[in-house]
Design a protein around this motif. Structure first.
Motif, PDB file in Angstrom:
ATOM      1  N   PHE A 231       0.780  -1.232  -0.058  1.00 24.59           N
ATOM      2  CA  PHE A 231       0.036  -0.191  -0.445  1.00 24.59           C
ATOM      3  C   PHE A 231       0.894   1.070  -0.138  1.00 24.59           C
ATOM      4  CE2 PHE A 231      -2.991   3.702   2.121  1.00 24.59           C
ATOM      5  CZ  PHE A 231      -4.015   3.340   1.714  1.00 24.59           C
TER       6      PHE A 231
ATOM      7  N   ARG B 160       1.796   1.906  -6.536  1.00 26.94           N
ATOM      8  CA  ARG B 160       1.101   1.152  -6.372  1.00 26.94           C
ATOM      9  C   ARG B 160       0.019   2.276  -7.573  1.00 26.94           C
ATOM     10  NH1 ARG B 160       1.498   4.903  -2.423  1.00 26.94           N
ATOM     11  NH2 ARG B 160      -0.876   6.758  -2.162  1.00 26.94           N
TER      12      ARG B 160
ATOM     13  N   ARG C  87      -4.240   1.635  -7.489  1.00 24.46           N
ATOM     14  CA  ARG C  87      -5.481   1.689  -6.720  1.00 24.46           C
ATOM     15  C   ARG C  87      -5.798   2.050  -5.219  1.00 24.46           C
ATOM     16  NH1 ARG C  87     -11.539   1.527  -8.194  1.00 24.46           N
ATOM     17  NH2 ARG C  87     -12.601   2.441  -6.383  1.00 24.46           N
ATOM     18  N   THR C  88      -5.126   3.459  -4.526  1.00 20.70           N
ATOM     19  CA  THR C  88      -5.170   3.506  -3.099  1.00 20.70           C
ATOM     20  C   THR C  88      -6.521   3.179  -2.621  1.00 20.70           C
ATOM     21  OG1 THR C  88      -3.346   4.999  -3.831  1.00 20.70           O
ATOM     22  CG2 THR C  88      -3.816   4.682  -1.469  1.00 20.70           C
ATOM     23  N   ASN C  89      -7.022   2.221  -2.693  1.00 24.35           N
ATOM     24  CA  ASN C  89      -8.545   1.526  -1.701  1.00 24.35           C
ATOM     25  C   ASN C  89      -7.633   0.627  -0.660  1.00 24.35           C
ATOM     26  OD1 ASN C  89      -7.636  -0.667  -2.682  1.00 24.35           O
ATOM     27  ND2 ASN C  89      -9.309  -0.417  -4.740  1.00 24.35           N
TER      28      ASN C  89
ATOM     29  N   GLU D 201      -9.113  -2.088  -0.260  1.00 26.04           N
ATOM     30  CA  GLU D 201      -8.500  -3.621  -0.880  1.00 26.04           C
ATOM     31  C   GLU D 201      -7.231  -3.776  -0.784  1.00 26.04           C
ATOM     32  OE1 GLU D 201     -10.224  -4.771  -4.553  1.00 26.04           O
ATOM     33  OE2 GLU D 201      -9.100  -6.646  -4.262  1.00 26.04           O
ATOM     34  N   LEU D 202      -6.628  -2.284  -1.458  1.00 22.92           N
ATOM     35  CA  LEU D 202      -4.787  -2.997  -1.083  1.00 22.92           C
ATOM     36  C   LEU D 202      -4.039  -3.140  -0.433  1.00 22.92           C
ATOM     37  CD1 LEU D 202      -2.199  -2.410  -2.455  1.00 22.92           C
ATOM     38  CD2 LEU D 202      -2.837  -0.506  -2.793  1.00 22.92           C
TER      39      LEU D 202
ATOM     40  N   THR E  72      -4.813  -6.814   1.249  1.00 25.68           N
ATOM     41  CA  THR E  72      -4.836  -7.592   1.213  1.00 25.68           C
ATOM     42  C   THR E  72      -3.092  -7.545   0.718  1.00 25.68           C
ATOM     43  OG1 THR E  72      -5.330  -7.053  -1.628  1.00 25.68           O
ATOM     44  CG2 THR E  72      -6.863  -7.789  -0.446  1.00 25.68           C
ATOM     45  N   GLY E  73      -2.602  -6.329   0.592  1.00 27.72           N
ATOM     46  CA  GLY E  73      -1.237  -6.127  -0.033  1.00 27.72           C
ATOM     47  C   GLY E  73      -0.674  -6.933  -1.592  1.00 27.72           C
ATOM     48  N   LYS E  74      -2.029  -6.767  -2.969  1.00 33.61           N
ATOM     49  CA  LYS E  74      -1.863  -7.273  -3.386  1.00 33.61           C
ATOM     50  C   LYS E  74      -2.479  -6.058  -4.576  1.00 33.61           C
ATOM     51  CE  LYS E  74      -5.275 -11.516  -3.378  1.00 33.61           C
ATOM     52  NZ  LYS E  74      -6.106 -12.058  -3.078  1.00 33.61           N
ATOM     53  N   ASP E  75      -1.342  -5.684  -5.587  1.00 36.48           N
ATOM     54  CA  ASP E  75      -0.896  -4.704  -6.340  1.00 36.48           C
ATOM     55  C   ASP E  75      -0.446  -4.549  -7.582  1.00 36.48           C
ATOM     56  OD1 ASP E  75      -1.408  -1.709  -6.338  1.00 36.48           O
ATOM     57  OD2 ASP E  75       0.122  -2.427  -7.975  1.00 36.48           O
TER      58      ASP E  75
ATOM     59  N   GLY F  37       0.087 -11.587  -2.543  1.00 29.57           N
ATOM     60  CA  GLY F  37       0.135 -10.210  -2.471  1.00 29.57           C
ATOM     61  C   GLY F  37       0.752 -10.800  -0.675  1.00 29.57           C
TER      62      GLY F  37
END
Lengths: 51, 382
Positions: free
Chosen positions: B280, B285, B287-289, B291-292, B295-298, B318
């Motif tokens: 995050f 990165r 979208r800074t939302n 969910e990120l 989940t740490g997925k990007d 992630g």
């Protein structure tokens, strides 16, 4: 000292907000009026200690 | 007429924005003190000028029946690194001690929990799912809220070394240790924490953090030289027993203001800082939302990894919040076990806190207590 500087910054913010309102009232063009209102919002939020 | 309509439009926008900011700043985070908590004191008890301010944090005191060592866990030094606060939360709500004491601060810089990064498009809050619905937390930022400390100076000289740091870091708790009694709110908060460490004769202070994958100090224990052996032993045991790897970094003497350097220098405590990976925070990165954050997925950070731009691995799985929280709880437990084995008179024996594998298996929310099941008089709020 820090408190005095902070107070001065709030006074500056209020002064700029007054100028923005004054300029808003003087404008004849609606686009400039919208611009002044949008610029004014963060100054108001800071004076109200919301942001 | 037109001016009036535009003014009303502006007022409506200001009202919506102001309401959102107010709600975010005043969101109450309930804490259910666990069976190990014997009392809760305030940071202001250690330094009166902090009393009653936004940074007059709760200090949860967990005590065993037998005397032993004293550990301080610092959550929320940088609130935008939430795995640290959540790990501290799990200790507060779950730990049971038989020997020694653990002091926990969940909001070391509470002011910084009440604002998000200007221009960062951060979510104002996030929710950890639980069996009873979920618990909402303030997102927070790296720096104290400008509403509590403003303006920033052109130049920030760290006290007492006078090293020149980035101007904005005058609001960064982890650049203001050991603190200054007549300084800014952030400096006074650091001074209060340092005073707490001195008066409570803390043996080990552990500061929870997370880091972007493009930052070289990641997945590691940053250790003051007094704690280098302890950190190295913990690193070896964790890497062989816990299912993840963690390194050790020496606290640099040339960079001032950080907890791992200044607390170790200014007090008798061993000062350690734990870093877990948080995509995050990465500059590349998407979208800074929320969910990120959780989940740490990007995909963009993954792409940066494929180009060799990162200091930690990342793939499509992630770095979920449970993994990051579990790293912190297991690292603290390993540190305490090694410390207690080597210092029988200063031992701290703790049970009830989940390790890495258990946090991943059950989820962080499984270790957050439902505030609705507790007598409201026994609840605390951050």
């Amino acid at each position: 000292m820090d408190t005095i500087v902070t107070l001065l910054y709030y006074l500056l913010t209020a002064y700029v907000a007054v100028l923005l309102v004054r300029n808003f009232l003087k404008r004849k063009n609606w686009q400039e009026e919208v611009l002044y209102i949008l610029v004014l919002i963060p100054f108001i939020l800071r004076l109200l200690r919301l942001k | 007429m037109r001016k009036a309509a535009i003014a009303v439009l502006g007022a409506v926008l200001a009202l919506f924005a102001g309401t959102s900011f107010y709600r975010s700043r005043h969101l109450r985070e309930p804490v259910v003190p666990g069976p190990g908590v014997s009392r809760v004191v305030k940071l202001g008890d250690y330094f009166a000028p902090i009393r009653g301010t936004v940074n007059d944090a709760n200090v949860y005191v967990l005590e065993g029946k037998e005397p032993g060592g004293t550990i301080l866990l610092l959550g929320g030094t940088h609130p935008e690194e939430p795995a640290g606060r959540l790990a501290a939360w799990i200790f507060t709500e779950n730990a049971v001690l038989t020997r020694g004491r653990i002091l926990v601060i969940l909001s070391a810089n509470r002011s910084a929990t009440t604002a998000t990064r200007l221009g960062g498009a951060y979510p104002p809050d996030f929710t950890i799912p639980t069996a009873w619905g979920g618990q909402m937390f303030r997102m927070g930022d790296r720096w104290s809220n400008p509403l509590d400390q403003w303006p920033d100076p052109e130049v920030y000289l760290h006290y007492p070394t006078r090293q020149e740091l980035a101007y904005v870091d005058i609001r960064n708790l982890n650049r203001a240790f050991p603190g200054r009694p007549n300084g800014t709110l952030t400096e006074q908060t650091c001074f209060a924490i340092t005073e707490l460490i001195r008066r409570e004769k803390v043996d080990i202070e552990i500061d929870f953090h997370e880091a972007e994958l493009q930052y070289p100090v990641i997945s590691t224990i940053v250790a003051h030289e007094k704690g280098a052996d302890l950190a190295a032993a913990a690193s070896m045991f964790i890497s062989s027993l816990e299912g993840f790897s963690i390194g050790v970094e020496n606290s640099p003497k040339a960079l001032r203001g950080l907890s791992h350097r200044e607390i170790g220098d200014a007090t008798d405590a061993i000062s350690l800082l734990l870093e877990a990976p948080e995509p995050f925070l990465d500059a590349t990165r998407g979208r800074t939302n929320r969910e990120l954050l959780l989940t740490g997925k990007d995909e963009f950070v993954v792409r940066a990894g494929k180009r060799g731009l990162l200091f930690e691995k990342i793939d499509e799985k992630g770095w979920p919040i449970d993994v990051r929280v579990g790293r912190h709880t297991s690292t603290v437990l390993q540190l305490l076990e090694i410390w207690s084995a080597d210092h029988a008179d200063k031992a701290v024996d703790v049970t009830g806190v989940p390790r890495y594998g258990e946090v991943i298996q059950k989820g962080t929310g499984a270790f957050l207590k439902d505030p609705k099941t507790v007598d409201p008089a026994k609840l605390y709020f951050e």
